[in-house]
Design an enzyme around this catalytic site. Structure first.
Site, mmCIF file in Angstrom:
data_model
loop_
_atom_site.group_PDB
_atom_site.id
_atom_site.type_symbol
_atom_site.label_atom_id
_atom_site.label_comp_id
_atom_site.label_asym_id
_atom_site.label_seq_id
_atom_site.Cartn_x
_atom_site.Cartn_y
_atom_site.Cartn_z
ATOM 1 N N HIS A 166 0.941 -1.224 -0.101
ATOM 2 C CA HIS A 166 0.013 -0.099 -0.131
ATOM 3 C C HIS A 166 0.947 1.236 0.104
ATOM 4 C CE1 HIS A 166 -3.819 -2.359 1.765
ATOM 5 N NE2 HIS A 166 -3.812 -2.126 0.551
ATOM 6 N N HIS A 205 -10.892 -9.155 -7.905
ATOM 7 C CA HIS A 205 -10.611 -7.970 -7.079
ATOM 8 C C HIS A 205 -9.661 -6.791 -7.861
ATOM 9 C CE1 HIS A 205 -9.231 -5.061 -3.991
ATOM 10 N NE2 HIS A 205 -8.708 -5.607 -3.367
ATOM 11 N N GLU A 261 -7.923 -4.328 -7.185
ATOM 12 C CA GLU A 261 -6.711 -3.616 -6.642
ATOM 13 C C GLU A 261 -5.451 -3.908 -7.380
ATOM 14 O OE1 GLU A 261 -6.331 -3.688 -2.358
ATOM 15 O OE2 GLU A 261 -5.106 -1.817 -2.527
ATOM 16 N N ASP A 321 -2.507 -4.702 -7.205
ATOM 17 C CA ASP A 321 -1.689 -5.833 -6.902
ATOM 18 C C ASP A 321 -2.011 -7.189 -7.517
ATOM 19 O OD1 ASP A 321 -3.662 -5.442 -4.895
ATOM 20 O OD2 ASP A 321 -2.536 -6.927 -3.553
ATOM 21 N N HIS A 351 -11.873 -6.576 0.983
ATOM 22 C CA HIS A 351 -11.908 -5.614 1.822
ATOM 23 C C HIS A 351 -12.221 -4.175 0.905
ATOM 24 C CE1 HIS A 351 -7.686 -3.895 0.520
ATOM 25 N NE2 HIS A 351 -7.921 -4.905 -0.248
ATOM 26 N N ASP A 386 -8.173 -11.561 -1.038
ATOM 27 C CA ASP A 386 -7.408 -10.952 -0.098
ATOM 28 C C ASP A 386 -7.803 -11.744 1.328
ATOM 29 O OD1 ASP A 386 -5.885 -9.339 -1.561
ATOM 30 O OD2 ASP A 386 -7.215 -7.661 -1.271
ATOM 31 N N TYR A 413 -2.547 -9.476 9.281
ATOM 32 C CA TYR A 413 -3.343 -8.937 7.957
ATOM 33 C C TYR A 413 -4.718 -8.640 8.278
ATOM 34 C CZ TYR A 413 -4.526 -9.252 3.160
ATOM 35 O OH TYR A 413 -5.090 -8.822 1.716
ATOM 36 N N HIS A 432 -2.732 -13.794 -1.387
ATOM 37 C CA HIS A 432 -1.455 -13.481 -0.974
ATOM 38 C C HIS A 432 -1.205 -14.660 -0.029
ATOM 39 C CE1 HIS A 432 -1.349 -9.285 -2.144
ATOM 40 N NE2 HIS A 432 -2.624 -9.274 -1.676
HETATM 41 FE FE1 FEO Z 1 -7.021 -5.670 -1.955
HETATM 42 FE FE2 FEO Z 1 -4.387 -7.650 -2.205
HETATM 43 O O1 FEO Z 1 -5.283 -6.206 -2.532
#
Ligand code: FEO
Length: 395
Positions: A23, A79, A81, A83, A147, A166, A194, A227
């Site tokens: 982030h 998702h 995001e 990453d 999230h 995530d 996390y 992850h």
């Molecule tokens: Fe919410 Fe691993 O991105």
């Protein structure tokens, strides 16, 4: 190189041994991380998610070394995001018409990040499914706000794999793909760290979603997050852990967090810790200087705690900027059911404790009325107040 997960399911992500922060520089990484993307090669070929933009060309090259990109029938974006979607621009240049299955909010986030490229989006909702041949289906489950508003999980029938995005993930790089091939305690701790820093604000939704997943009565052999390690040995262990973490989680621990200028507030912090040990020897007590320890590590300890004590000297009619920043972050995580006490030294005006109290109350802590407020360095009078404060904190 792809790695086999189960039958015709492969991992094709990026193992990031070198990652220091996430982030931007906001979240500290201690043991690397992994951006997990998956390839499913049944009658239909499905790519599930991609990896972070800095690795997009390497990702596409790796994918090309395994398959002809034109054989990808479907892309699933769980998702948006960066990453997980950051390699889409490079990939979609090569296969622009490939259908992308995702939530409506994912369309919004992908177009927000990469522009309106005319990608072939297919919006899905909870319970929608996609036939991928050999009698197998992908079933989609919206995970709104777990999230991001666009988050989704995907379940693969027959192989019984829940691709959870995530949720249930950990920032950790692992040589083997599975949690049972690595240091399980470290993986579990990283999963909790996390949760504390990323998922905790959405705890009420976690409780609801866990119930919904359990009610779907789907057999789950593996939980493959985006992850870290894949949960294979008793995968429901992490689901049960999430249910417990979402429900005002606490252990028998008290965390003392302080900032200090001339070490007076520091003396109080250690005197408090010593008294907690004395009154409750079994309680774990940890003490952190807010300027020495990363905020996400302190938050992890607070997440495990039943109570905290927070100290700052008064400075410029308030508290230390580093402590104010830390408490601002703590508030955003919306922890519930934890007690707090405040303490600090002052030279002249002495507003520090009041500011600490207000910020902690706004952060959802039950702040006890006992406090230690010391004019200049603490003396016998202040130390004498500590046993009563600790007694109240422990009650
Ligand atoms: Fe919410 Fe691993 O991105």
């Amino acid at each position: 190189m792809k790695k086999n997960v189960k039958n015709n399911v492969y991992w094709i992500g990026y193992m990031d041994w070198d990652l220091q922060t996430f982030h931007g520089d906001d979240y500290t990484i201690h043991h690397g991380s992994a951006q997990n993307a998956y390839l499913i090669q049944e009658e239909k070929t499905v790519l599930m998610d991609t990896v972070w933009a800095p690795h997009q060309f390497e990702f596409v090259e790796n994918l090309q070394s395994e398959i002809d990109l034109n054989t990808i029938d479907y892309i699933v974006v769980n998702h948006g995001e960066n990453d997980h979607s950051g390699s889409l621009p490079a990939l979609m240049k090569l296969i622009p018409d490939t259908p992308i299955y995702c939530t409506a909010n994912s369309v919004k986030s992908l177009e927000g990040q990469y522009g309106k490229q005319g990608w072939n989006f297919h919006v899905v909702h909870t319970g929608d499914s996609l036939d991928i041949g050999h009698g197998k289906k992908l079933i989609f489950v919206e995970m709104t706000f777990l999230h991001w508003p666009d988050s989704m999980a995907t379940y693969l029938t027959q192989d019984n794999i829940l691709f959870s995005m995530d949720a249930f993930g950990q920032h950790i790089a692992v040589e083997g793909l599975f949690e049972d091939q690595a240091n399980q305690e470290q993986i579990f701790n990283e999963a909790m760290r996390y949760y504390a820093n990323i998922v905790a604000p959405f705890s009420p939704l976690v409780t609801k979603k866990v119930k919904e997943i359990v009610a779907m009565d789907l057999p789950i052999d593996m939980i493959a997050p985006s992850h870290g390690a894949i949960w294979r040995e008793n995968p429901l262990k992490i689901v049960e852990a999430y249910a417990s973490w979402a429900n005002r989680y606490q252990e028998d621990q008290i965390t003392v967090v302080y900032g200090t200028e001339w070490h007076g507030t520091e003396k109080l912090a250690y005197a408090l810790a010593k008294e907690i040990h004395k009154q409750s020897p079994q309680t774990v007590v940890k003490v952190f200087n807010v300027d020495h320890t990363e905020k996400d590590d302190i938050v992890f300890e607070i997440f495990k705690s039943k109570a905290i004590a927070v100290g700052s000297p008064t400075i410029l009619n308030g508290i230390l900027a580093s402590m104010a920043g830390f408490l601002y972050y703590l508030k955003s995580l919306r922890f519930k059911g934890k007690k707090a006490a405040v303490f600090g030294c002052y030279g002249w005006s002495g507003e520090g404790n009041k500011v600490l109290r207000e910020m902690l109350e706004k952060a959802g802590f039950d702040v006890i009325s006992d406090e230690i407020k010391s004019s200049f360095n603490p003396e016998k009078e202040e130390y004498d107040q500590i046993p009563q404060l600790v007694k109240t904190l422990l009650d």
